[in-house]
Motif scaffolding. Structure first.
Motif, PDB file in Angstrom:
ATOM      1  N   ALA A  72       0.600  -0.919  -0.430  1.00 61.31           N
ATOM      2  CA  ALA A  72      -0.194  -0.133  -0.383  1.00 61.31           C
ATOM      3  C   ALA A  72       0.315   1.601   0.042  1.00 61.31           C
ATOM      4  N   ASP A  73      -0.067   1.918  -0.016  1.00 63.59           N
ATOM      5  CA  ASP A  73       1.281   3.566  -0.137  1.00 63.59           C
ATOM      6  C   ASP A  73       1.842   3.774   0.870  1.00 63.59           C
ATOM      7  N   ASN A  74       1.513   3.120   2.467  1.00 58.28           N
ATOM      8  CA  ASN A  74       2.441   3.571   3.772  1.00 58.28           C
ATOM      9  C   ASN A  74       3.347   2.737   3.537  1.00 58.28           C
ATOM     10  N   LYS A  85      -0.116   2.898  -6.969  1.00 61.97           N
ATOM     11  CA  LYS A  85       0.706   3.355  -6.385  1.00 61.97           C
ATOM     12  C   LYS A  85      -1.319   2.976  -5.242  1.00 61.97           C
ATOM     13  N   PHE A  86      -1.105   2.186  -4.387  1.00 62.09           N
ATOM     14  CA  PHE A  86      -2.487   1.035  -3.707  1.00 62.09           C
ATOM     15  C   PHE A  86      -2.289   2.438  -2.873  1.00 62.09           C
ATOM     16  N   ALA A  87      -4.083   2.603  -2.374  1.00 56.42           N
ATOM     17  CA  ALA A  87      -4.676   2.698  -1.262  1.00 56.42           C
ATOM     18  C   ALA A  87      -4.537   1.761  -0.391  1.00 56.42           C
ATOM     19  N   GLN A  88      -4.683   2.258   1.114  1.00 52.53           N
ATOM     20  CA  GLN A  88      -5.578   1.157   2.459  1.00 52.53           C
ATOM     21  C   GLN A  88      -6.916   0.579   1.428  1.00 52.53           C
ATOM     22  N   ASP A 101      -7.035  -1.706 -10.058  1.00 52.28           N
ATOM     23  CA  ASP A 101      -7.847  -1.307  -9.206  1.00 52.28           C
ATOM     24  C   ASP A 101      -8.186  -3.114  -9.015  1.00 52.28           C
ATOM     25  N   ILE A 104      -9.325  -1.369  -3.202  1.00 48.94           N
ATOM     26  CA  ILE A 104      -8.191  -1.210  -3.142  1.00 48.94           C
ATOM     27  C   ILE A 104      -7.984  -0.643  -4.662  1.00 48.94           C
ATOM     28  N   GLU A 127     -10.822  -0.503   1.463  1.00 51.37           N
ATOM     29  CA  GLU A 127     -11.632  -0.118   2.334  1.00 51.37           C
ATOM     30  C   GLU A 127     -13.071  -1.438   2.160  1.00 51.37           C
ATOM     31  N   ASN A 135      -5.886   2.331  -6.756  1.00 47.59           N
ATOM     32  CA  ASN A 135      -4.524   2.021  -7.789  1.00 47.59           C
ATOM     33  C   ASN A 135      -4.706   3.504  -7.836  1.00 47.59           C
ATOM     34  N   GLN A 136      -3.475   4.305  -7.077  1.00 46.58           N
ATOM     35  CA  GLN A 136      -3.480   5.849  -6.812  1.00 46.58           C
ATOM     36  C   GLN A 136      -2.714   6.408  -8.503  1.00 46.58           C
TER      37      GLN A 136
END
Length: 512
Positions: A280-282, A329-332, A306, A319, A334, A321-322
Motif C-alpha cells: 500500500a501507499d504507506n 500505488k495502492f491506497a489502503q 484496481d 483497493i 476500504e 490504484n492511485q
C-alpha cells in the motif's frame, strides 16, 4: 406424644419431603431456556448481503469478481461465500463511480467455499459462471435467460478427459486465453494441504466448447509455501501476469518472463516468476485479513487496474490504484458500502440455527431464527422466517441442561403455530467410540451406535400442543455399561420445512 409416635411422625415427614424432592426432579425441564425467557443475544442478519454498518458482507469467506452480469453496461459484483451461496450486487451508479444497495443470491445450493468467475463459457453471448469450491471440482453454471436476464441451469462439472476435473481441494478458477490461440483456457489455484500452486489447463477444444485432455495440467506459478491460492489474470504490459491471494491475507504478484505473447509456445507454458507481495501507499504489505481473494478491474475507469478483494470475514474490499499500471500505488483497503435493509435480530440464548441450513444439499432455503413477542405464554417465542421466497428446510438446535438417563421414559412437549410449514422434532445420540490400533494404524472403534427419536408436526394458524414420548436404549453388556455409564449426551433439534413463518414456544423435556 410417646417416643414411638414421634419416630413414626418424623419418618412420615421425611418420606413426604423425599417424595416432594423426587417429584420436583421428575418435572425439571431439561431444555435450557425452553420458554425463551432466559435472555437474548444478537446476531447479524445478512440475507441482504449488507451488515448493520452498511458494508457489503456475505456470511463468510467472500470471493468477489466484477462483471456486467445483467447486460446493462455497468460493472456489478458477483461473490461466492463459504456456505454454498452465490451472491450478486447490481450497480445502481455509474462505471466511473459504482454504487450498490443490497445483494441478492442465486436460489441454488452449490458447495462450500464458492469461488466464481464470470465468462461467456459456451459462446452464446450470455454471461455464465464458472466456479470452484472446497470439493476441488470446477463447475459451469449456464445462463439460460436472455442477455439481460439471470436464470441459471444446475451446475455442470467441467470434465478432464472422460472424468471430472478434480484438483484436490479448494479450487479457485480464472479464465483467459493464456497461450494466444484465441481459445479460453482454465487457470486454477488450489488449497490442497500445504503444497499449493497455480496451474493452467490449455483448451484442446474450441472457444465455444472448451475441452481439457487428461494429463494437460501444467504448472503456472509455484506456491512455495503459500496456501489457498486464488489467482486473477492481469495484463498491464502486454503479457499476462497473475495476482494471487493466499491464506494469510496477502496479495502476491507473479510476472511473465515472456517478452511478447506472440512468442508463447502453444503447447507448453513457462512458469511465472514470483515478484513479491503488493504494498500500500504507506509502504506496508496490503493485508485484508485471512483468505484474500483478489480480482483485478479498472474500478473507476481511470485507465489503471484496481483490486476488489474478499476475505474470511465475508467483507468486500476495494483497493484503489492511485498510480499507473507500470508503477501502481495502492491506497489502503476500504470495505465497499451498501444499504442495510434486513436488520440484525435478537435470538433466545441457548438456541442456534444449523448454519442457516447450509450443511447438506437437501437443506435449501434462506431462513433466519429470532425472538418474537407473539408467544403462547410469557413475552417471547422462537420465530423462523424465510427470505425472498426461497423455501426449503432448516434445523434449529436447543441445548439440554444435562445428559439423559438410559432406559428411562421422557416426554417432550412444545407449542407451535405457523403458515405453509411443517416440521420434525428429533432427540438424538451420536453413539460412542474409542481410540484403537488396528493393523498398526491409529483409528477409532465403535462402542455403541447412534440412536434417535423423532416425530412430525404441522404448523397451523393457531397454537397447537405437540407431544412426543421416548426412552433412550439400555445397554445389556455389563462391561460396556460400566465403561459408558448410565447417561448419554443427546441433542434436541427442530427441522422446519416450507415457507413459514413458524413460531415455537414452551419447549419442555421431562422424565415420565
Amino acid at each position: 406424644m410417646n417416643r414411638f409416635s414421634l419416630v413414626m411422625a418424623m419418618g412420615l415427614l421425611i418420606d413426604c419431603l423425599c417424595l416432594h424432592v423426587y417429584s420436583q426432579e421428575e418435572k425439571t425441564n431439561l431444555v435450557s431456556n425452553g420458554d425463551f425467557e432466559g435472555g437474548l443475544g444478537r446476531v447479524e442478519n445478512l440475507w441482504d448481503g449488507v451488515d448493520s454498518s452498511n458494508r457489503l458482507k456475505v456470511i463468510s469467506h467472500s470471493a468477489p469478481v466484477v462483471a456486467d452480469i445483467n447486460g446493462d453496461g455497468l460493472k456489478d459484483i458477483i461473490c461466492g461465500d463459504r456456505d454454498w451461496m452465490l451472491w450478486y450486487y447490481l450497480n445502481s451508479g455509474t462505471n466511473e463511480s459504482p454504487q450498490f444497495t443490497t445483494g441478492k443470491f442465486i436460489k441454488r445450493r452449490f458447495d462450500y467455499h464458492i469461488k466464481p468467475v464470470v465468462v461467456d463459457w459456451n459462446g452464446d453471448r450470455k454471461q455464465d459462471i464458472v466456479f470452484g469450491s472446497r470439493g476441488g471440482w470446477v463447475c459451469f453454471l449456464r445462463n439460460k435467460g436472455g442477455i439481460r436476464e439471470l436464470e441459471f441451469d444446475g451446475a455442470e462439472f467441467i470434465q478432464l478427459g472422460k472424468g471430472r476435473l478434480d484438483i484436490g481441494q479448494f479450487s479457485a478458477p480464472a479464465v483467459a486465453d493464456w497461450n494466444g490461440d484465441r481459445k479460453k483456457d482454465l487457470i486454477l489455484g488450489e488449497g490442497t494441504y500445504s503444497a499449493n500452486s497455480v496451474y493452467v489447463y490449455l483448451n484442446g477444444g474450441t472457444d465455444r466448447n472448451p475441452k481439457f485432455k487428461k494429463g494437460s495440467r501444467q504448472y503456472l506459478a509455484y506456491g512455495e509455501g503459500r496456501m489457498h491460492l486464488t489467482p486473477c489474470v492481469v495484463d498491464g504490459d502486454g503479457d499476462l501476469d497473475l495476482v494471487v491471494g493466499d491464506e494469510n491475507g496477502h496479495i502476491n504478484l507473479y510476472l511473465s518472463v515472456s517478452v511478447k505473447r506472440r512468442t508463447l509456445d502453444k503447447e507448453k507454458v513457462t512458469v511465472l516468476e514470483y515478484a513479491g507481495r503488493l504494498k500500500a501507499d504507506n509502504g506496508r504489505e496490503i493485508d485484508v485479513g485471512s483468505m484474500s481473494t483478489p480480482f483485478v478491474v479498472d474500478w473507476d475507469e481511470d485507465g489503471d487496474w484496481d483490486i476488489v478483494c474478499g476475505n474470511s470475514s465475508g467483507y468486500i474490499h476495494l483497493i484503489v490504484n492511485q498510480g499507473t499500471n507500470k508503477e501502481p500505488k495502492f491506497a489502503q483497503p476500504e470495505v465497499l458500502k451498501g444499504t442495510d435493509v434486513y436488520k440484525d435480530v435478537a435470538i433466545p440464548s441457548s438456541w442456534t440455527q444449523d448454519s442457516r441450513s447450509y450443511h447438506t444439499m437437501a437443506r435449501r432455503g434462506a431462513y433466519q431464527i429470532m425472538a418474537d413477542e407473539d408467544a403462547y405464554s410469557g413475552k417471547y417465542s422462537l420465530k423462523v422466517i424465510c427470505y425472498d421466497d426461497y423455501a426449503g428446510a432448516t434445523a434449529i438446535a436447543g441445548r439440554l441442561g444435562k445428559a439423559l438417563e438410559r432406559d428411562v421414559r421422557y416426554e417432550l412437549t412444545f407449542y407451535v403455530k405457523g403458515k405453509n410449514a411443517s416440521g420434525t422434532w428429533r432427540v438424538s445420540y451420536g453413539g460412542a467410540s474409542e481410540r484403537a490400533i488396528v493393523d498398526g494404524r491409529r483409528t477409532y472403534r465403535t462402542l455403541e451406535g447412534g440412536w434417535g427419536a423423532s416425530g412430525e408436526f404441522r404448523a397451523g394458524s393457531s397454537w397447537k400442543k405437540v407431544t412426543g414420548k421416548f426412552k433412550p436404549p439400555k445397554i445389556k453388556d455389563k462391561k460396556l455399561k460400566k465403561k459408558l455409564g448410565k447417561t448419554i449426551g443427546c441433542t434436541l433439534e427442530f427441522h422446519i420445512n416450507g415457507e413459514g413463518p413458524v413460531w415455537i414456544d414452551n419447549v419442555s423435556l421431562v422424565k415420565k
